[in-house]
Design an enzyme around this catalytic site. Structure first.
Site, mmCIF file in Angstrom:
data_model
loop_
_atom_site.group_PDB
_atom_site.id
_atom_site.type_symbol
_atom_site.label_atom_id
_atom_site.label_comp_id
_atom_site.label_asym_id
_atom_site.label_seq_id
_atom_site.Cartn_x
_atom_site.Cartn_y
_atom_site.Cartn_z
ATOM 1 N N HIS A 21 0.826 -1.206 0.000
ATOM 2 C CA HIS A 21 0.000 0.000 0.000
ATOM 3 C C HIS A 21 0.863 1.260 0.000
ATOM 4 O O HIS A 21 0.499 2.275 -0.595
ATOM 5 C CB HIS A 21 -0.920 0.011 1.226
ATOM 6 C CG HIS A 21 -1.939 -1.077 1.244
ATOM 7 N ND1 HIS A 21 -2.958 -1.162 0.324
ATOM 8 C CD2 HIS A 21 -2.100 -2.139 2.083
ATOM 9 C CE1 HIS A 21 -3.705 -2.225 0.591
ATOM 10 N NE2 HIS A 21 -3.206 -2.831 1.650
ATOM 11 N N HIS A 202 -1.634 -1.528 13.549
ATOM 12 C CA HIS A 202 -1.204 -0.371 12.758
ATOM 13 C C HIS A 202 -0.820 0.763 13.697
ATOM 14 O O HIS A 202 -1.279 0.837 14.837
ATOM 15 C CB HIS A 202 -2.299 0.059 11.782
ATOM 16 C CG HIS A 202 -2.323 -0.766 10.528
ATOM 17 N ND1 HIS A 202 -1.667 -0.394 9.380
ATOM 18 C CD2 HIS A 202 -2.896 -1.966 10.259
ATOM 19 C CE1 HIS A 202 -1.832 -1.321 8.455
ATOM 20 N NE2 HIS A 202 -2.585 -2.296 8.969
ATOM 21 N N TYR A 291 -10.186 2.299 7.685
ATOM 22 C CA TYR A 291 -9.297 1.291 7.096
ATOM 23 C C TYR A 291 -8.016 1.963 6.605
ATOM 24 O O TYR A 291 -8.058 2.898 5.815
ATOM 25 C CB TYR A 291 -10.037 0.630 5.942
ATOM 26 C CG TYR A 291 -9.478 -0.671 5.444
ATOM 27 C CD1 TYR A 291 -9.193 -1.718 6.312
ATOM 28 C CD2 TYR A 291 -9.290 -0.871 4.074
ATOM 29 C CE1 TYR A 291 -8.712 -2.927 5.831
ATOM 30 C CE2 TYR A 291 -8.816 -2.078 3.582
ATOM 31 C CZ TYR A 291 -8.523 -3.098 4.468
ATOM 32 O OH TYR A 291 -8.053 -4.296 3.985
#
EC number: 4.1.3.39
Length: 346
Positions: A21, A202, A291
């Site tokens: 990503h 995260h 997200y």
């Protein structure tokens, strides 16, 4: 598939999957080879490699990858003598046929990922992973969006389908250590003793390492991390930092810390076209519970329509958007632009 050393913490690197990503899924084959080689030499238990949104994620909606998943997998598999090759699969994106091709290319472990309330869609893929003889894992994403009881219910479903491990996944980096530990402890208490628990964090609220440690202390025996935190949003728990902390705690990982430090600084950081860090945009992900992989899509929409990225992310959080709804990011940006125009006209 039994682990070689079940008494040791299992370290799963995600630099080459979640980290996709960070570079818009553009890792070169040379880059993945070099990173995989370094991780293997540092004795990381497993290396995940695929498009950021899992095998066959290379689409208009999620972003096209520089290479086919099987090319990436084969490149990594060719470099590894110690580490197990892992892939991510999201039902509805990747299929059982795609999983077979990944296995033929060298993958030996699969994580079947669903939203935290949709474990029922994982059955076919978990069963397929087991039939292929792969280490087969259930991966419950966006764990902050479900009550503890619901999360336990969904974990039990994945276990019943054959998952050998179930992950409590903080995809938004929105949970605090106490909240994360509560979820992990509840899932650990509900599943069979032989079913392992994993944690994936995260760093959007700067709690990537703290939450990983909280999850381990609550019963997890598998932990995800990435070199230099390379991952969606503000990244994952930085692998080299996590290993240093675990070493200080006396928890065995078997990983070479200095090798990981070198790989993070020499191989991974130079690839970042946008710094993987906590800043106003990535912090907004964790604060709004969005997200993490939405970040770069939201930044693109912000640039295109002249709307603050934070406003887009905040609205996505209010609408409780989840992975797979990337197409809604443009809709939200246009709605905000429209509302700004209406305000200006008053």
């Amino acid at each position: 598939m039994a682990r070689i050393n079940p008494n040791k913490l299992y370290v799963q690197d995600v630099t080459l999957r979640d980290g996709m990503h960070s570079v818009r899924h553009q890792y070169s084959l040379d880059a993945v080879r070099a990173i995989a080689r370094a991780l293997d030499r540092a004795h990381v238990d497993a290396i995940e490699i695929s498009h950021g949104d899992g095998i066959t994620g290379s689409t208009f909606n999620y972003g096209f990858g520089a290479h086919d998943d099987t090319e990436w997998i084969a490149a990594v598999a060719g470099e590894c003598k110690f580490s197990r090759i892992t892939v991510l699969l999201l039902p509805g994106i990747g299929t059982v046929h795609d999983l077979k091709y990944a296995c033929e290319a060298g993958a030996r472990s699969v994580r079947v990922a669903t939203h935290c309330t949709e474990a029922d869609v994982s059955r076919q893929h978990i069963e397929a992973g087991r039939k292929l003889g792969m280490d087969t894992v259930g991966f419950l994403m966006m764990a902050h969006m479900a009550p503890v009881e619901k999360l336990v219910e969904q974990a039990l479903l994945m276990e019943s389908y054959g998952a050998e491990c179930v992950y409590v996944t903080d995809s938004a980096g929105a949970l605090l250590p106490k909240q994360y530990a509560e979820r992990v402890k509840a899932v650990r208490g509900a599943l069979k003793p032989e079913t392992e628990i994993g944690v994936h964090t995260h760093h959007n609220l700067t709690l990537g390492v703290a939450n990983a440690v909280a999850g381990i202390e609550a019963g997890a025996v598998r932990v995800d991390a990435s070199l230099a935190g390379m991952g969606a949003g503000a990244g994952n728990a930085p692998l080299e930092a996590l290993i240093a902390v675990l070493d200080r705690m006396g928890i065995e990982t078997g990983c070479d810390l200095h090798m990981l430090m070198d790989a993070a600084d020499d191989l991974v950081r130079p690839l970042q076209d946008r710094p993987v860090r906590v800043d106003r945009e990535s912090l907004s992900l964790g604060y709004a519970g969005v997200y993490s992989s939405f970040l770069r899509h939201a930044e693109s929409a912000s640039k295109l329509y002249g709307v603050d990225t934070r406003d887009i992310l905040t609205e996505l959080g209010k609408r409780r958007m989840v992975g797979g709804q990337e197409d809604m990011i443009v809709d939200v940006a246009l709605d905000i632009l429209k509302s700004h125009g209406a305000e200006a006209a008053q």
